[in-house]
Design a protein around this motif. Structure first.
Motif, short mmCIF file in Angstrom:
data_model
loop_
_atom_site.label_atom_id
_atom_site.label_comp_id
_atom_site.label_asym_id
_atom_site.label_seq_id
_atom_site.Cartn_x
_atom_site.Cartn_y
_atom_site.Cartn_z
N TYR A 168 -34.52 109.21 56.21
CA TYR A 168 -35.99 109.35 55.94
C TYR A 168 -36.35 110.71 56.43
O TYR A 168 -37.12 111.57 55.47
N LYS A 205 -37.80 113.56 54.12
CA LYS A 205 -38.90 114.18 54.12
C LYS A 205 -38.91 115.62 54.28
O LYS A 205 -39.72 116.41 53.82
N HIS A 212 -38.43 117.28 50.92
CA HIS A 212 -39.77 117.12 50.38
C HIS A 212 -40.41 118.29 50.63
O HIS A 212 -41.19 118.95 49.83
N LEU A 272 -38.38 118.07 44.46
CA LEU A 272 -39.57 117.57 45.25
C LEU A 272 -39.65 116.01 44.55
O LEU A 272 -39.90 115.32 45.62
N LEU A 283 -38.52 108.50 49.31
CA LEU A 283 -39.65 108.63 50.46
C LEU A 283 -40.21 107.01 50.26
O LEU A 283 -40.35 106.18 51.06
N LEU A 284 -40.58 106.79 48.97
CA LEU A 284 -41.49 105.60 48.65
C LEU A 284 -40.42 104.68 48.81
O LEU A 284 -40.89 103.29 49.26
N TRP A 289 -45.07 103.14 52.12
CA TRP A 289 -46.21 104.07 51.38
C TRP A 289 -45.96 103.58 49.94
O TRP A 289 -45.09 103.52 49.31
N TRP A 317 -54.59 107.79 50.18
CA TRP A 317 -54.16 109.15 50.33
C TRP A 317 -53.04 109.70 49.18
O TRP A 317 -53.05 110.61 48.64
N LEU A 318 -52.27 108.66 48.89
CA LEU A 318 -51.15 108.57 47.83
C LEU A 318 -51.55 108.60 46.60
O LEU A 318 -51.08 109.30 45.52
N LEU A 368 -51.85 115.81 41.89
CA LEU A 368 -50.55 116.25 41.22
C LEU A 368 -50.73 116.54 39.46
O LEU A 368 -50.37 117.45 39.15
N LEU A 387 -53.67 122.18 44.75
CA LEU A 387 -52.37 122.26 45.75
C LEU A 387 -52.82 122.05 46.88
O LEU A 387 -52.05 121.15 48.10
N ILE A 389 -53.63 118.53 47.85
CA ILE A 389 -52.49 117.75 47.93
C ILE A 389 -51.79 117.87 49.49
O ILE A 389 -51.61 116.98 50.02
N PHE A 390 -51.63 119.02 49.78
CA PHE A 390 -51.26 119.30 51.05
C PHE A 390 -52.04 118.49 52.22
O PHE A 390 -51.50 118.12 53.42
N ALA A 405 -51.37 114.93 52.26
CA ALA A 405 -49.98 114.39 52.71
C ALA A 405 -49.97 114.70 54.18
O ALA A 405 -49.39 113.97 55.01
N ILE A 406 -50.85 115.83 54.86
CA ILE A 406 -50.72 116.01 56.21
C ILE A 406 -51.55 115.13 56.99
O ILE A 406 -51.23 114.61 58.07
N LYS A 415 -53.37 112.40 55.79
CA LYS A 415 -53.27 110.92 55.22
C LYS A 415 -54.68 110.32 55.64
O LYS A 415 -54.58 109.30 56.37
C1 HEM Z 1 -46.84 119.18 44.75
C2 HEM Z 1 -46.60 118.02 44.96
C3 HEM Z 1 -46.55 117.51 46.32
C4 HEM Z 1 -46.63 118.22 47.48
C5 HEM Z 1 -47.04 119.72 47.67
C6 HEM Z 1 -46.26 117.46 48.61
C7 HEM Z 1 -46.43 117.92 50.11
C8 HEM Z 1 -46.03 116.87 50.96
C9 HEM Z 1 -45.83 117.42 52.57
C10 HEM Z 1 -46.27 118.65 52.92
C11 HEM Z 1 -45.66 116.39 53.21
C12 HEM Z 1 -45.50 116.13 54.62
C13 HEM Z 1 -46.81 115.72 55.22
C14 HEM Z 1 -46.51 116.01 56.87
O1 HEM Z 1 -46.52 116.86 57.37
O2 HEM Z 1 -46.34 114.85 57.55
C15 HEM Z 1 -45.28 115.24 52.11
C16 HEM Z 1 -45.07 114.05 52.60
C17 HEM Z 1 -44.97 112.74 51.65
N1 HEM Z 1 -45.15 112.84 50.63
FE1 HEM Z 1 -45.69 114.64 49.32
N2 HEM Z 1 -46.11 116.22 48.14
C18 HEM Z 1 -45.86 116.18 46.70
C19 HEM Z 1 -45.86 115.28 46.05
C20 HEM Z 1 -45.63 113.81 46.46
C21 HEM Z 1 -45.48 112.63 45.43
C22 HEM Z 1 -45.44 112.87 43.71
C23 HEM Z 1 -45.24 111.55 46.06
C24 HEM Z 1 -44.86 110.38 45.64
C25 HEM Z 1 -44.90 109.76 44.53
C26 HEM Z 1 -44.94 112.08 47.48
C27 HEM Z 1 -45.03 111.20 48.42
C28 HEM Z 1 -44.79 111.59 49.73
C29 HEM Z 1 -44.48 110.74 51.01
C30 HEM Z 1 -44.24 109.02 50.98
C31 HEM Z 1 -44.33 111.41 51.85
C32 HEM Z 1 -44.20 110.99 53.21
C33 HEM Z 1 -45.32 110.46 54.37
C34 HEM Z 1 -44.71 110.28 55.66
O3 HEM Z 1 -43.80 109.71 56.10
O4 HEM Z 1 -45.44 111.00 56.71
N3 HEM Z 1 -45.36 113.31 47.50
N4 HEM Z 1 -45.74 115.70 50.92
#
Ligand code: HEM
Length: 124
Positions: free
Chosen positions: A4, A8, A11, A52, A59-60, A65, A72-73, A80, A111, A114-115, A118-119, A121
């Motif tokens: 994982y 991650k 990703h 990506l 990850l899903l 998640w 958040w997701l 996106l 964008l 999204i960040f 993601a960060i 949540k």
């Molecule tokens: C342009 C598209 C995307 C960007 C820029 C992006 C960016 C990120 C970043 C930077 C993280 C790390 C966050 C951290 O620091 O903990 C992250 C985690 C994650 N993202 Fe994305 N993401 C994108 C698309 C997606 C999509 C389409 C999905 C699901 C369908 C997704 C699911 C996840 C999941 C499940 C995590 C892990 C959460 C965790 O365990 O902390 N992301 N993403």
């Protein structure tokens, strides 16, 4: 669990590359250097974006998640779609400059959203 963390990081690396490659292409266009479309810069972002997405789906599959459950997701996926549409407008050569500029600004704002999601949540 180790897998994982590895996925991650893949990703996240692809996410930062996505932002960098988008900024690079928009900047080159703004400078009138449109020739990047004849270089690997034309297809490299597509390969990166596919990575990506595959990493995101893994990850899903490996975590709890879930879009529709974790807000958040859900919002991340909405942004996106918006980012893809706005990015398409920003890089469309035939469109008028003001529209492309608007597209670029909207794409970058989404964008950033999204960040943020993601960060941090956030729980809504
Ligand atoms: C342009 C598209 C995307 C960007 C820029 C992006 C960016 C990120 C970043 C930077 C993280 C790390 C966050 C951290 O620091 O903990 C992250 C985690 C994650 N993202 Fe994305 N993401 C994108 C698309 C997606 C999509 C389409 C999905 C699901 C369908 C997704 C699911 C996840 C999941 C499940 C995590 C892990 C959460 C965790 O365990 O902390 N992301 N993403």
């Amino acid at each position: 669990m180790e897998a994982y963390v590895l996925i991650k990081h893949l990703h996240m690396t692809a996410a930062y590359l996505t932002a960098g490659l988008f900024l690079l292409r928009v900047s080159l266009d703004a400078l009138g250097k449109t020739g990047w479309r004849l270089t690997p810069l034309r297809w490299l972002p597509h390969i990166n974006d596919s990575l990506l997405l595959v990493a995101a789906l893994l990850l899903l599959a490996l975590s709890g998640w879930m879009p529709g459950v974790h807000a958040w997701l859900t919002f991340k996926l909405v942004l996106l779609v918006g980012y893809i549409l706005a990015g398409w407008v920003a890089l469309r050569q035939g469109l008028a400059k003001p529209w492309r500029l608007l597209g670029a600004l909207l794409a970058l704002a989404q964008l950033a959203g999204i960040f943020f999601l993601a960060i941090h949540k956030p729980v809504f």
